[in-house]
Design an enzyme around this catalytic site. Structure first.
Site, PDB file in Angstrom:
ATOM      1  N   CYS A 138       8.915 -13.394   8.040  1.00  0.00           N
ATOM      2  CA  CYS A 138       9.223 -12.384   8.980  1.00  0.00           C
ATOM      3  C   CYS A 138       8.739 -12.648  10.204  1.00  0.00           C
ATOM      4  CB  CYS A 138       8.579 -11.087   8.467  1.00  0.00           C
ATOM      5  SG  CYS A 138       7.030 -10.724   8.711  1.00  0.00           S
ATOM      6  N   CYS A 187       5.022 -13.002  10.538  1.00  0.00           N
ATOM      7  CA  CYS A 187       4.552 -13.984  10.011  1.00  0.00           C
ATOM      8  C   CYS A 187       4.578 -15.111  10.732  1.00  0.00           C
ATOM      9  CB  CYS A 187       4.860 -14.243   8.600  1.00  0.00           C
ATOM     10  SG  CYS A 187       4.138 -13.173   7.187  1.00  0.00           S
ATOM     11  N   GLU A 225       2.647 -14.916   3.266  1.00  0.00           N
ATOM     12  CA  GLU A 225       2.050 -15.789   4.346  1.00  0.00           C
ATOM     13  C   GLU A 225       0.912 -15.391   5.021  1.00  0.00           C
ATOM     14  OE1 GLU A 225       5.232 -14.356   3.820  1.00  0.00           O
ATOM     15  OE2 GLU A 225       6.702 -15.192   4.886  1.00  0.00           O
ATOM     16  N   ASN A 248       1.103  -1.246  -0.088  1.00  0.00           N
ATOM     17  CA  ASN A 248      -0.146   0.146  -0.113  1.00  0.00           C
ATOM     18  C   ASN A 248       0.907   1.389   0.107  1.00  0.00           C
ATOM     19  OD1 ASN A 248      -1.841   2.225   1.484  1.00  0.00           O
ATOM     20  ND2 ASN A 248      -3.174   0.513   0.576  1.00  0.00           N
TER      21      ASN A 248
END
Ligand code: THU
Length: 131
Positions: free
Chosen positions: A91, A94, A60, A50
């Site tokens: 990361c 996740c 994920e 975004n």
């Protein structure tokens, strides 16, 4: 969503295919994830970025939310890869989201030499936060 149990290589191929739908105009890193449920269904996800960068979400988590919103919460393994075929590790955010649903899920990706590598979530995020 598909209905078969598949090899790690095939799950990576499905993840890479999913990465083609990634929306990543800011980082240009197009990530795909393919999540295999305990009963053999596959849910995919891609990263969706975004212009307000912090609202971006990883592949994920999209895969997990896709599965959960379709009624599946028991997971066996997740494959993660970029559209270029580069392996990446999940990361921290996740890892925490995966830990909500399974301690033992296997995380599959590729190393620098394109060998398949596999980790248990519990080794990547020991002592996950839980309520
Ligand atoms: N990304 C993922 O989709 N999964 C990860 O585990 C790490 C990062 C995405 C988020 C962002 O769109 C781009 O990769 C660069 O960080």
């Amino acid at each position: 969503m598909q209905e078969t149990d598949l090899s790690d290589e095939k799950l990576l191929e499905i993840a890479r295919n999913a990465a083609r739908n990634s929306y990543a105009p800011y980082s240009n890193i197009h990530v795909g994830a393919a999540l295999l449920t305990e009963d053999g269904k596959i849910f995919t996800g891609t990263n969706v970025e975004n212009s307000s960068y912090g609202l971006s979400i990883c592949a994920e988590r999209v895969a997990v939310f896709n599965a959960v919103s379709n009624g599946y919460k028991k997971f066996k393994k997740i494959a993660i890869i970029t559209s270029e075929g580069k392996g990446i590790m999940p990361c921290g955010a996740c890892r925490q989201v995966l830990a909500e649903f399974s301690n033992n899920i296997h995380i599959i990706t590729l190393d620098k030499d394109s060998n398949v590598i596999k980790f248990k979530l519990n080794d990547l995020l020991p002592h996950a936060f839980r309520l």
